[in-house]
Write an enzyme that holds these catalytic residues in place. Structure first.
Site, PDB file in Angstrom:
ATOM      1  N   ASP A  67      16.963 101.273 -18.728  1.00 44.74           N
ATOM      2  CA  ASP A  67      17.137 101.224 -20.182  1.00 44.74           C
ATOM      3  C   ASP A  67      15.855 100.823 -20.908  1.00 44.74           C
ATOM      4  O   ASP A  67      14.877 100.413 -20.292  1.00 44.74           O
ATOM      5  CB  ASP A  67      18.279 100.262 -20.559  1.00 44.74           C
ATOM      6  CG  ASP A  67      18.239  98.948 -19.774  1.00 44.74           C
ATOM      7  OD1 ASP A  67      17.158  98.591 -19.269  1.00 44.74           O
ATOM      8  OD2 ASP A  67      19.283  98.288 -19.674  1.00 44.74           O
ATOM      9  N   ASN A 136      28.359  89.153 -19.809  1.00 50.09           N
ATOM     10  CA  ASN A 136      29.572  89.848 -20.240  1.00 50.09           C
ATOM     11  C   ASN A 136      29.934  91.011 -19.318  1.00 50.09           C
ATOM     12  O   ASN A 136      30.806  91.801 -19.622  1.00 50.09           O
ATOM     13  CB  ASN A 136      29.395  90.358 -21.671  1.00 50.09           C
ATOM     14  CG  ASN A 136      28.258  91.361 -21.788  1.00 50.09           C
ATOM     15  OD1 ASN A 136      27.635  91.730 -20.788  1.00 50.09           O
ATOM     16  ND2 ASN A 136      27.989  91.812 -22.994  1.00 50.09           N
ATOM     17  N   HIS A 138      27.899  93.530 -18.407  1.00 53.82           N
ATOM     18  CA  HIS A 138      27.241  94.822 -18.630  1.00 53.82           C
ATOM     19  C   HIS A 138      26.323  95.170 -17.456  1.00 53.82           C
ATOM     20  O   HIS A 138      25.815  94.303 -16.761  1.00 53.82           O
ATOM     21  CB  HIS A 138      26.489  94.872 -19.972  1.00 53.82           C
ATOM     22  CG  HIS A 138      25.228  94.074 -20.050  1.00 53.82           C
ATOM     23  ND1 HIS A 138      24.669  93.675 -21.242  1.00 53.82           N
ATOM     24  CD2 HIS A 138      24.395  93.580 -19.091  1.00 53.82           C
ATOM     25  CE1 HIS A 138      23.556  93.010 -21.019  1.00 53.82           C
ATOM     26  NE2 HIS A 138      23.374  92.929 -19.720  1.00 53.82           N
ATOM     27  N   GLU A 143      27.630  98.131 -22.538  1.00 52.15           N
ATOM     28  CA  GLU A 143      28.303  96.911 -22.976  1.00 52.15           C
ATOM     29  C   GLU A 143      29.819  97.087 -22.941  1.00 52.15           C
ATOM     30  O   GLU A 143      30.312  98.222 -22.999  1.00 52.15           O
ATOM     31  CB  GLU A 143      27.865  96.582 -24.416  1.00 52.15           C
ATOM     32  CG  GLU A 143      26.369  96.394 -24.575  1.00 52.15           C
ATOM     33  CD  GLU A 143      25.876  95.049 -24.060  1.00 52.15           C
ATOM     34  OE1 GLU A 143      26.560  94.420 -23.240  1.00 52.15           O
ATOM     35  OE2 GLU A 143      24.799  94.628 -24.483  1.00 52.15           O
TER      36      GLU A 143
HETATM   37  P1  PGA Z   1      19.003  88.769 -16.612  1.00 52.04           P
HETATM   38  O1  PGA Z   1      19.666  90.028 -17.306  1.00 52.04           O
HETATM   39  O2  PGA Z   1      18.506  89.230 -15.272  1.00 52.04           O
HETATM   40  O3  PGA Z   1      17.864  88.413 -17.550  1.00 52.04           O
HETATM   41  O4  PGA Z   1      20.044  87.731 -16.510  1.00 52.04           O
HETATM   42  C1  PGA Z   1      20.553  90.810 -16.592  1.00 52.04           C
HETATM   43  C2  PGA Z   1      21.142  91.858 -17.489  1.00 52.04           C
HETATM   44  O5  PGA Z   1      21.316  91.597 -18.695  1.00 52.04           O
HETATM   45  O6  PGA Z   1      21.440  92.952 -16.990  1.00 52.04           O
END
Ligand code: PGA
Length: 233
Positions: A67, A136, A138, A143
């Site tokens: 992304d 959450n 995702h 999302e």
């Molecule tokens: P993080 O993010 O590794 O910074 O916890 C993971 C994500 O949001 O996919």
């Protein structure tokens, strides 16, 4: 799902780097799906170390990132393009034509997404997809039930920005279907704040409210956790 529990973040990072290095050794022209965020940083550092020790070669490796924030230039230090350059690509001998990251400045987002998907298909599909997971649930920027970035994601990611309202509200993301078409998936999670989500992802029902739960249907997923992220299993 195969679950591997590492003692701590360092061990999680080493194991991940070793799995990525094995993939490159076994198939030098591997198509890797790569992730950003805090969690894979240690793995990328270890992968660079393995490369510097002369054990792997990136010349034929092809990458597709999950992304990119919508509206950020490549040069913006908050962009995922910048993140990937700093954390991995500029330290290894990857051919820059083999690096793919969605263009956050694309004028026609739909076209950008179609072309991105086509490039993945032309490359033969993703051999190994690395994933992080949001609090959450995702994966990528898919999302729960929403099209804009979730408030929780904006809040979590604001730690990299100087203010909450600087965090872009939109992003371009590889979709769930494309992720599910990867031949192998490694999902990483570190820390207690992910423990509840990891438990629901593995033991809960499959639901769009927790996008990562769909991985229960994938035939080759490794979930690599540190002990804190595994504490609710
Ligand atoms: P993080 O993010 O590794 O910074 O916890 C993971 C994500 O949001 O996919």
């Amino acid at each position: 799902m195969r679950i591997i529990i590492a003692k701590d973040y360092d061990e999680l990072s080493k194991k991940t780097a070793n799995l990525l290095a094995s993939q490159i050794t076994l198939k030098p022209n591997s198509v890797l799906g790569l992730a950003t965020g805090s969690t894979p940083v240690g793995a990328y550092n270890d992968l660079v170390r393995i490369y510097k020790e002369g054990d792997i070669n990136f010349t034929e490796v092809v990458t597709f990132n999950l992304d990119e924030y919508y509206g950020l230039d490549k040069e913006n230090p908050q962009s995922y393009y910048y993140f990937m350059m700093e954390n991995l690509f500029k330290h290894v001998n990857i051919n820059k034509h083999n690096i793919h990251i969605p263009n956050g400045r694309a004028k026609d987002i739909e076209l950008e997404c179609i072309e991105y998907e086509n490039k993945i298909k032309q490359a033969g599909g993703i051999d190994l997809q690395l994933l992080g997971i949001g609090r959450n649930g995702h994966i990528g920027f898919n999302e729960p039930d929403v099209k804009f970035l979730d408030e929780d994601t904006i809040e979590a990611n604001s730690r990299f920005f100087t203010a909450l309202d600087e965090v872009p509200r939109k992003a371009i993301s590889m979709g769930i279907k494309t992720i599910m078409h990867s031949r192998k998936i490694i999902l990483l999670a570190s820390g207690e704040e992910k423990a509840e989500t990891i438990n629901s992802m593995i033991n809960g029902k499959i639901t769009p409210e927790l996008p990562a739960s769909v991985l229960q249907l994938h035939p080759d997923v490794v979930v690599l956790l540190d002990e804190k992220a595994a504490c609710k299993l």
